[in-house]
Design a protein around this motif. Structure first.
Motif, PDB file in Angstrom:
ATOM      1  N   SER A  96      17.670  27.754  40.689  1.00 58.63           N
ATOM      2  CA  SER A  96      17.585  27.406  42.104  1.00 58.63           C
ATOM      3  C   SER A  96      16.853  26.071  42.283  1.00 58.63           C
ATOM      4  CB  SER A  96      16.875  28.510  42.886  1.00 58.63           C
ATOM      5  OG  SER A  96      15.549  28.655  42.437  1.00 58.63           O
ATOM      6  N   LEU A  97      17.134  25.410  43.398  1.00 58.75           N
ATOM      7  CA  LEU A  97      16.462  24.157  43.715  1.00 58.75           C
ATOM      8  C   LEU A  97      15.197  24.451  44.500  1.00 58.75           C
ATOM      9  CD1 LEU A  97      19.509  21.954  44.721  1.00 58.75           C
ATOM     10  CD2 LEU A  97      18.321  22.040  42.537  1.00 58.75           C
ATOM     11  N   MET A  98      14.120  23.788  44.124  1.00 55.10           N
ATOM     12  CA  MET A  98      12.828  24.021  44.756  1.00 55.10           C
ATOM     13  C   MET A  98      12.219  22.683  45.182  1.00 55.10           C
ATOM     14  SD  MET A  98      12.560  27.278  44.572  1.00 55.10           S
ATOM     15  CE  MET A  98      10.865  27.592  44.971  1.00 55.10           C
ATOM     16  N   PRO A  99      11.550  22.650  46.327  1.00 57.55           N
ATOM     17  CA  PRO A  99      10.863  21.422  46.719  1.00 57.55           C
ATOM     18  C   PRO A  99       9.698  21.156  45.769  1.00 57.55           C
ATOM     19  CG  PRO A  99      10.363  23.196  48.251  1.00 57.55           C
ATOM     20  CD  PRO A  99      11.385  23.726  47.290  1.00 57.55           C
ATOM     21  N   SER A 100       9.367  19.885  45.645  1.00 55.96           N
ATOM     22  CA  SER A 100       8.301  19.480  44.748  1.00 55.96           C
ATOM     23  C   SER A 100       7.452  18.431  45.459  1.00 55.96           C
ATOM     24  CB  SER A 100       8.916  18.891  43.480  1.00 55.96           C
ATOM     25  OG  SER A 100       7.932  18.401  42.614  1.00 55.96           O
ATOM     26  N   GLY A 101       6.268  18.181  44.945  1.00 57.91           N
ATOM     27  CA  GLY A 101       5.470  17.083  45.476  1.00 57.91           C
ATOM     28  C   GLY A 101       6.278  15.808  45.338  1.00 57.91           C
ATOM     29  N   HIS A 102       6.454  15.078  46.396  1.00 60.25           N
ATOM     30  CA  HIS A 102       7.363  13.940  46.343  1.00 60.25           C
ATOM     31  C   HIS A 102       6.623  12.610  46.373  1.00 60.25           C
ATOM     32  CE1 HIS A 102       6.857  15.097  50.586  1.00 60.25           C
ATOM     33  NE2 HIS A 102       6.762  13.810  50.790  1.00 60.25           N
ATOM     34  N   PHE A 103       7.249  11.635  45.728  1.00 56.19           N
ATOM     35  CA  PHE A 103       6.713  10.295  45.696  1.00 56.19           C
ATOM     36  C   PHE A 103       7.786   9.271  46.050  1.00 56.19           C
ATOM     37  CE2 PHE A 103       5.321   6.435  43.312  1.00 56.19           C
ATOM     38  CZ  PHE A 103       4.184   6.175  44.062  1.00 56.19           C
ATOM     39  N   MET A 104       8.976   9.424  45.441  1.00 55.66           N
ATOM     40  CA  MET A 104       9.991   8.401  45.674  1.00 55.66           C
ATOM     41  C   MET A 104      11.399   8.880  45.328  1.00 55.66           C
ATOM     42  SD  MET A 104       9.677   5.858  42.426  1.00 55.66           S
ATOM     43  CE  MET A 104      11.111   6.047  41.381  1.00 55.66           C
ATOM     44  N   LEU A 105      12.335   8.053  45.754  1.00 60.49           N
ATOM     45  CA  LEU A 105      13.736   8.133  45.371  1.00 60.49           C
ATOM     46  C   LEU A 105      13.990   6.869  44.568  1.00 60.49           C
ATOM     47  CD1 LEU A 105      16.601   9.492  46.078  1.00 60.49           C
ATOM     48  CD2 LEU A 105      16.765   7.638  47.728  1.00 60.49           C
ATOM     49  N   GLY A 106      14.436   7.005  43.333  1.00 62.88           N
ATOM     50  CA  GLY A 106      14.684   5.843  42.479  1.00 62.88           C
ATOM     51  C   GLY A 106      16.170   5.570  42.360  1.00 62.88           C
ATOM     52  N   ILE A 107      16.528   4.299  42.450  1.00 64.78           N
ATOM     53  CA  ILE A 107      17.921   3.873  42.344  1.00 64.78           C
ATOM     54  C   ILE A 107      17.973   2.762  41.302  1.00 64.78           C
ATOM     55  CG2 ILE A 107      19.908   2.894  43.562  1.00 64.78           C
ATOM     56  CD1 ILE A 107      18.432   3.871  46.190  1.00 64.78           C
ATOM     57  N   TRP A 108      18.755   2.956  40.268  1.00 65.34           N
ATOM     58  CA  TRP A 108      18.944   1.955  39.225  1.00 65.34           C
ATOM     59  C   TRP A 108      20.430   1.640  39.186  1.00 65.34           C
ATOM     60  CZ3 TRP A 108      15.694   6.032  39.131  1.00 65.34           C
ATOM     61  CH2 TRP A 108      14.347   5.785  38.872  1.00 65.34           C
ATOM     62  N   GLU A 109      20.788   0.362  39.367  1.00 64.56           N
ATOM     63  CA  GLU A 109      22.209   0.045  39.399  1.00 64.56           C
ATOM     64  C   GLU A 109      22.504  -1.300  38.772  1.00 64.56           C
ATOM     65  OE1 GLU A 109      23.586   0.228  43.444  1.00 64.56           O
ATOM     66  OE2 GLU A 109      21.916  -0.952  44.171  1.00 64.56           O
ATOM     67  N   ILE A 110      23.763  -1.426  38.371  1.00 64.48           N
ATOM     68  CA  ILE A 110      24.246  -2.664  37.780  1.00 64.48           C
ATOM     69  C   ILE A 110      25.571  -3.035  38.438  1.00 64.48           C
ATOM     70  CG2 ILE A 110      23.081  -2.335  35.567  1.00 64.48           C
ATOM     71  CD1 ILE A 110      25.822  -1.415  34.411  1.00 64.48           C
ATOM     72  N   ALA A 111      25.877  -4.339  38.374  1.00 64.79           N
ATOM     73  CA  ALA A 111      27.144  -4.846  38.889  1.00 64.79           C
ATOM     74  C   ALA A 111      27.520  -6.081  38.073  1.00 64.79           C
ATOM     75  CB  ALA A 111      27.019  -5.203  40.368  1.00 64.79           C
ATOM     76  N   PRO A 112      28.808  -6.267  37.816  1.00 63.55           N
ATOM     77  CA  PRO A 112      29.220  -7.491  37.128  1.00 63.55           C
ATOM     78  C   PRO A 112      28.818  -8.720  37.939  1.00 63.55           C
ATOM     79  CG  PRO A 112      31.070  -5.947  37.350  1.00 63.55           C
ATOM     80  CD  PRO A 112      29.945  -5.413  38.183  1.00 63.55           C
ATOM     81  N   GLU A 113      28.359  -9.747  37.241  1.00 62.55           N
ATOM     82  CA  GLU A 113      28.028 -11.013  37.886  1.00 62.55           C
ATOM     83  C   GLU A 113      28.347 -12.130  36.902  1.00 62.55           C
ATOM     84  OE1 GLU A 113      24.056 -13.313  39.299  1.00 62.55           O
ATOM     85  OE2 GLU A 113      24.364 -11.329  40.214  1.00 62.55           O
ATOM     86  N   GLY A 114      29.360 -12.907  37.207  1.00 60.92           N
ATOM     87  CA  GLY A 114      29.787 -13.960  36.291  1.00 60.92           C
ATOM     88  C   GLY A 114      30.137 -13.360  34.943  1.00 60.92           C
TER      89      GLY A 114
END
Length: 156
Positions: A96-114
């Motif tokens: 089951s999913l449980m709430p936790s002490g929260h700090f952040m949402l992290g997003i790591w992404e890449i995209a072609p550039e040149g």
């Protein structure tokens, strides 16, 4: 980027990496222990389930024996593009999913550039105080150093 309520109290780092996106993605996901923490800190990966709803568990380890467990969940994984995780939700032993002490949402992404790749890492926070706390902890220096470590691995 300046953290504001409109951007989710976001802090971010970005860099150009002179390597193809496929190589950068492979290092981002399969070699996290080599780049994810700024040296002399390191990260020990406990489990990474690379799919939405999968577990993201690691321990940040400091040079003087400090240990900071990080338990969370992947909210989104788009292979070759981005992964998003949070520490505000964890999966209990029974699944089951449980709430936790929260700090952040992290997003790591890449995209072609040149001929290379644009890498961007973002941390979104629940409120201004949390964003300020993260910034005061050295967000730009720490995440910037990790970004540079990723860049060196990919370009090496």
């Amino acid at each position: 980027m300046t953290a504001t309520q409109e951007n989710g109290w976001e802090l971010s780092v970005s860099t150009y990496i002179a390597a193809p996106p496929e190589r950068v993605w492979d290092i981002m996901t399969n070699r996290m222990e080599e780049w994810f923490c700024p040296k002399p800190w390191r990260v020990e990966i406990i489990e990474q389930q690379w799919h939405s709803g999968g577990r993201s568990a690691m321990v940040m380890k400091g040079p003087e024996g400090e240990e900071h467990p990080q338990e969370g969940l992947f909210l989104e994984v788009v292979p070759g593009v981005r992964f998003v995780s949070t520490d505000s939700v964890v999966r209990a032993a029974d699944g089951s999913l449980m709430p936790s002490g929260h700090f952040m949402l992290g997003i790591w992404e890449i995209a072609p550039e040149g001929d290379g790749t644009r890498y961007t890492a973002r941390a979104r926070h629940w409120d201004e105080a949390t964003a300020k706390q993260h910034d005061d902890m050295g967000f730009q220096q720490g995440w910037g150093a990790a970004t540079q470590q990723l860049k060196e691995l990919a370009e090496g």
